[in-house]
Design an enzyme around this catalytic site. Structure first.
Site, PDB file in Angstrom:
ATOM      1  CE  LYS A 122     197.513  44.702  60.835  1.00 11.04           C
ATOM      2  NZ  LYS A 122     196.558  45.625  60.238  1.00 11.04           N
ATOM      3  CE  LYS A 206     195.380  37.554  60.070  1.00  4.64           C
ATOM      4  NZ  LYS A 206     194.640  38.650  60.521  1.00  4.64           N
ATOM      5  CE  LYS A 209     192.854  43.267  53.199  1.00  3.64           C
ATOM      6  NZ  LYS A 209     192.310  44.420  53.908  1.00  3.64           N
TER       7      LYS A 209
END
Ligand code: TYM
Length: 344
Positions: A122, A206, A209
């Protein structure tokens, strides 16, 4: 990490899990987490919350955050969580989450957090510009779990490392304060073909969102046409489906679509191959689209119905917060005493 002796926790068994209100929920969240919540609520006392404290580790518009919390709550309800059976609440309603996280910040080691792969993903190249909260995020997750002395945590595979950290924090707290068995060492529940749903555009990453392409995921709120389009456009290869699971190795997109079909139909991937072996994606995709629409379509419709009455959602969250507080307040009071705080 720490040497953990067998943990003599003897308290009640509890299920707990959380979902961040940071965007539309997708098929990965549904199969990796929500479906399991619904099943487990009938097996053990179950606590499911919307992680709005976690959400602000990255910027959230203050004018929208409450609405996002209601949307996730509506998704829980539309999927089948019963607010009379499960305790459904917002993390920010229980300030003890943040208080326990501070104590755990002082138990966890920097070296443990440095290993967390989700932070690396992230924060990207500029980790010095990430918030301190994003770095400490897994410690707050440990506090979420241990505040309720949860023993079972249904999550997708991407959360496994955070669960290992939670076990390490519980073990070190129990050891350092000489309270063996005070906190349980919770078990992640990740089994099943939906534990790691991959992107429809790339079978190696994966479903998420934050993927810029909406075609990479099926959202719980997508209508039937959109779901069918997304399945039709999903990346595949030219081979027909094989008879044996092993033959799917090296075919990540095919493997992903078979796993999605299996999870949606409540079958094993081997059973899906039993039904479709020898058929190409031209035949398989329309069947998968029909199945996805039949499972997800009613959930989206029910979410829209529930969101038309935000006061009722707030009532459910208020009731859940009261029941959550009944567990969280005494745990935190004990922790204050154990740590030796003046206000303990
Ligand atoms: P979050 O909000 O990213 O995701 C919610 C749940 O969905 C699962 N999931 C997936 N499962 C299968 N395939 C995928 N592609 C996929 N993408 C997401 C996640 O594993 C998760 O179970 N840190 C957590 C929220 C949290 C939490 C907690 C969870 C905060 N405190 C305490 C359990 C216990 C998160 O960001 O999940």
């Amino acid at each position: 990490m720490t040497d953990q002796a067998p943990n003599p926790y003897a308290g009640p068994q509890r299920v707990l899990s959380g979902v961040q209100p940071t965007g539309d929920l997708h098929l990965g969240n549904y199969l990796g987490a929500l479906v399991k919540f619904v099943r487990l609520q009938h097996e053990m006392p179950t606590f499911i919350f919307v992680a709005d404290l976690h959400a602000i580790t990255e910027w959230q518009d203050p004018a929208k955050l409450k609405g996002q919390v209601r949307e996730i709550t509506a998704a829980f309800l539309a999927t089948g969580l019963d607010p009379k059976v499960a305790t459904i609440f917002a993390q920010s309603a229980i300030p003890e989450h943040a208080e326990l996280a501070w104590v755990f910040d002082c138990v966890a080691r920097v070296g443990w957090l440095d290993r967390m792969t989700q932070f690396k993903d992230k924060a990207g190249k500029h980790k010095e510009r990430a918030s301190v909260g994003l770095y400490a995020y897994p410690v707050l997750q440990a506090a979420d779990i241990l505040l309720y002395k949860a023993t079972h945590v249904p999550v997708g595979e991407d959360q496994k490392q955070h669960l290992e950290l939670t076990r390490d924090i519980a073990g070190k707290f129990n050891h350092d304060f000489e309270r063996p068995g005070f906190f349980p060492l919770p078990e992640p529940l990740t089994q099943g073909p939906g534990a790691r749903v991959m992107s429809l555009r790339d079978g190696q990453v994966k479903m998420s969102k934050s993927d810029p392409s909406d075609y990479s995921r099926i959202n719980l709120t997508d209508d039937a046409d959109t779901i069918a389009q997304k399945v039709k456009k999903a990346r595949t290869d030219a081979e027909p489906l094989p008879e044996q699971l092993e033959a799917l190795e090296g075919r990540p997109e095919a493997q992903n679509l078979v796993a999605i079909y299996a999870a949606l139909a409540g079958l094993s991937p081997a059973q899906v191959l039993g039904e479709f072996a020898g058929q190409g994606f031209g035949a398989f995709k329309p069947k998968l689209a029909d199945l996805a629409v039949s499972v997800m379509g009613p959930i989206g419709a029910e979410m829209r119905r529930l969101l038309a009455d935000p006061a009722e959602i707030d009532r459910i969250l208020g009731d859940g917060a009261e029941r959550a507080r009944a567990i969280a307040t005494p745990t935190m009071a004990e922790v204050r005493k154990i740590v030796g705080f003046w206000a303990g």
